[in-house]
Write a protein that holds these residues in place. Structure first.
Motif, short mmCIF file in Angstrom:
data_model
loop_
_atom_site.label_atom_id
_atom_site.label_comp_id
_atom_site.label_asym_id
_atom_site.label_seq_id
_atom_site.Cartn_x
_atom_site.Cartn_y
_atom_site.Cartn_z
N ARG A 1 2.82 2.75 7.70
CA ARG A 1 1.83 2.76 6.61
C ARG A 1 1.19 4.15 6.51
N ILE A 2 0.88 4.73 7.67
CA ILE A 2 0.29 6.07 7.67
C ILE A 2 1.29 7.09 7.14
N GLU A 3 2.57 6.96 7.55
CA GLU A 3 3.61 7.88 7.06
C GLU A 3 3.71 7.82 5.53
N ILE A 4 3.70 6.60 4.98
CA ILE A 4 3.83 6.45 3.53
C ILE A 4 2.60 7.00 2.82
N LYS A 5 1.43 6.77 3.41
CA LYS A 5 0.20 7.30 2.83
C LYS A 5 0.24 8.83 2.82
N ARG A 6 0.67 9.42 3.92
CA ARG A 6 0.79 10.88 3.98
C ARG A 6 1.82 11.39 2.98
N LEU A 7 2.93 10.67 2.86
CA LEU A 7 3.98 11.06 1.94
C LEU A 7 3.45 11.10 0.51
N HIS A 8 2.69 10.07 0.13
CA HIS A 8 2.18 10.04 -1.24
C HIS A 8 1.15 11.14 -1.48
N ALA A 9 0.37 11.48 -0.46
CA ALA A 9 -0.59 12.57 -0.60
C ALA A 9 0.13 13.91 -0.78
N ALA A 10 1.24 14.08 -0.05
CA ALA A 10 1.99 15.34 -0.12
C ALA A 10 2.84 15.41 -1.39
N ILE A 11 3.41 14.27 -1.79
CA ILE A 11 4.25 14.22 -2.99
C ILE A 11 3.71 13.09 -3.88
N PRO A 12 2.71 13.36 -4.70
CA PRO A 12 2.07 12.30 -5.48
C PRO A 12 2.95 11.79 -6.62
N THR A 13 3.99 11.05 -6.24
CA THR A 13 4.94 10.49 -7.20
C THR A 13 4.52 9.06 -7.56
N THR A 14 4.71 8.67 -8.81
CA THR A 14 4.44 7.30 -9.23
C THR A 14 5.20 6.35 -8.30
N SER A 15 4.49 5.39 -7.71
CA SER A 15 5.09 4.53 -6.69
C SER A 15 4.72 3.08 -6.91
N VAL A 16 5.69 2.19 -6.71
CA VAL A 16 5.46 0.75 -6.75
C VAL A 16 5.94 0.17 -5.43
N PHE A 17 5.04 -0.51 -4.73
CA PHE A 17 5.29 -0.99 -3.37
C PHE A 17 5.16 -2.52 -3.38
N VAL A 18 6.22 -3.22 -3.03
CA VAL A 18 6.21 -4.68 -2.98
C VAL A 18 6.05 -5.13 -1.54
N THR A 19 5.13 -6.07 -1.32
CA THR A 19 4.91 -6.61 0.02
C THR A 19 4.33 -8.01 -0.09
N HIS A 20 4.55 -8.81 0.96
CA HIS A 20 3.87 -10.11 1.05
C HIS A 20 2.63 -9.99 1.94
N ASP A 21 2.42 -8.80 2.52
CA ASP A 21 1.34 -8.56 3.47
C ASP A 21 0.16 -7.94 2.74
N GLN A 22 -0.94 -8.70 2.62
CA GLN A 22 -2.07 -8.18 1.86
C GLN A 22 -2.74 -6.99 2.54
N VAL A 23 -2.62 -6.87 3.85
CA VAL A 23 -3.17 -5.69 4.53
C VAL A 23 -2.43 -4.43 4.08
N GLU A 24 -1.11 -4.50 4.00
CA GLU A 24 -0.33 -3.36 3.50
C GLU A 24 -0.73 -3.02 2.08
N ALA A 25 -0.87 -4.04 1.24
CA ALA A 25 -1.22 -3.80 -0.15
C ALA A 25 -2.58 -3.13 -0.27
N MET A 26 -3.55 -3.62 0.51
CA MET A 26 -4.92 -3.11 0.41
C MET A 26 -5.03 -1.69 0.96
N THR A 27 -4.30 -1.38 2.02
CA THR A 27 -4.42 -0.06 2.65
C THR A 27 -3.62 1.01 1.93
N LEU A 28 -2.56 0.61 1.22
CA LEU A 28 -1.69 1.60 0.58
C LEU A 28 -1.97 1.80 -0.90
N GLY A 29 -2.33 0.75 -1.61
CA GLY A 29 -2.39 0.82 -3.06
C GLY A 29 -3.65 1.47 -3.61
N ASP A 30 -3.48 2.37 -4.62
CA ASP A 30 -4.62 2.78 -5.42
C ASP A 30 -5.15 1.57 -6.18
#
Length: 366
Positions: free
Chosen positions: A174-203
């Motif tokens: 999750r931290i790697e993906i967050k860092r990746l989006h900060a470094a390369i702010p590309t439009t991203s859609v992330f599918v998950t069944h885990d609400q913790v992942e959704a809440m911590t990653l999604g704008d």
């Protein structure tokens, strides 16, 4: 980079199953949006339609200024990370990263530069000569991310990419993906069944149920002002407590009552519940908004402790109040408490939620 627009998107499988139902969604350029919901809610099908891996039954998908309904995946300028990594096992990490660029006839010098950049971002330089079978799950997932980065696409799509990892690796990725989006702010859609992942990653977070969007909002919006009882119960860990109550209002104090429970409500909650005098309602209370001890007047109740979960930093209590199970979270770790104890529990003023038992929509003041 590009925005994504979904308009009245539908997916039918024959005449028996309607998987995605009239989904409207606007994703801004460079935004990171998480689609979350239980199994079978339509989130992965929606993602696969954006990717072009599923035909749409009706509606439109726009990526940038283009309607891409009939474009094959290779022409949509997207890159996708899958749950199972989808790496070529007979190829080295370097060749896995280079594969898509070589198919596009990119020069080897450009490929090397792109791989150096991605490997530096993801810590892959020491792994470039290895085969996927020589890597851990987390390393393989980083390679899958690197394969997306080297392509420099307009859109990143993530299809439950962390599901196969253990809890520690999930947190690290999750931290790697967050860092990746900060470094390369590309439009991203992330599918998950885990609400913790959704809440911590999604704008923003998109909660789906039975093929329909239930709510779209920032993590704080969907947590603090859920659109309905389903969202309230799905977002938050531990999950929100729900108790069926009866509203009593004598023109002065307003109370909600249930077996073993009677609470006084005031302010906006009292005004909202005025029309429910003598009628049933559903009260919601998040475990983290309950505490041990006497609270404000009329805001406390007695509970019987059934289970004590010592988490090290805090204690989680499973209690019984009359016929209702109520979870109390974030009890200080040094609290001396055992199964079978009777405790006094209080709620934070203004932090209760009330829902109509028929519509399951929030009860709010007019």
């Amino acid at each position: 980079m590009a925005a994504i627009s979904l308009s009245k998107l539908n997916k039918h499988y024959g005449s028996l199953f309607h998987a995605v139902k009239d989904v409207d969604l606007e994703i801004a350029d460079k935004e990171f949006v998480a689609l979350v919901g239980p199994s079978g809610c339509g989130k992965s099908t929606t993602l696969r339609m954006i990717a072009g891996l599923e035909d749409i039954s009706s509606g439109d998908i726009r990526i940038g200024n283009r309607v891409v309904n009939d474009l094959p995946p290779r022409d949509r300028d997207i890159a996708m990370v899958f749950q199972n990594y989808a790496l070529y096992q007979h190829m080295s990490v370097y060749d896995n990263l280079a594969f898509g660029l070589r198919n596009k006839k990119t020069s080897e010098a450009e490929i090397k530069a792109a791989i150096d950049r991605a490997a530096g971002m993801l810590g892959l330089h020491e792994l470039l000569a290895r085969k996927p079978k020589q890597l851990s799950g987390g390393q393989q997932q980083r390679v899958a991310l690197g394969r997306c980065i080297v392509r420099n696409p307009e859109v990143f799509l993530f299809d439950e990419p962390l599901s196969n990892l253990d809890a520690k690796l999930r947190a690290q990725m999750r931290i790697e993906i967050k860092r990746l989006h900060a470094a390369i702010p590309t439009t991203s859609v992330f599918v998950t069944h885990d609400q913790v992942e959704a809440m911590t990653l999604g704008d923003r977070v998109v909660i789906m149920r039975d093929g329909r969007v239930q709510q779209v909002g920032t993590p704080l919006q969907v947590y603090g002002k859920p659109a309905n009882k389903f969202v309230a119960g799905f977002i938050g860990a531990p999950a929100m407590n729900f108790v069926n109550v009866t509203v009593r209002s004598d023109g002065g104090a307003t109370t909600v009552e249930a077996d073993g429970l009677k609470l006084t409500v005031g302010g906006a909650d009292a005004r909202a519940l005025a029309a429910y005098n003598g009628k049933p309602a559903i009260m919601g209370a998040r475990p983290e908004h309950l505490a041990l001890g006497e609270g404000a007047p009329g805001a406390s109740f007695d509970a019987h402790v059934e289970v004590v979960e010592q988490l090290g930093s805090e204690i989680l209590l499973e209690t019984r109040v009359g016929s209702h199970g109520i979870t109390v979270a974030r009890v200080p770790a040094e609290t001396v408490i055992a199964s079978g104890d009777r405790v006094r529990v209080s709620g934070q003023p203004g932090r209760l939620h009330f829902f109509d038992p028929e519509t399951e929509l929030p009860i709010t003041a007019a």
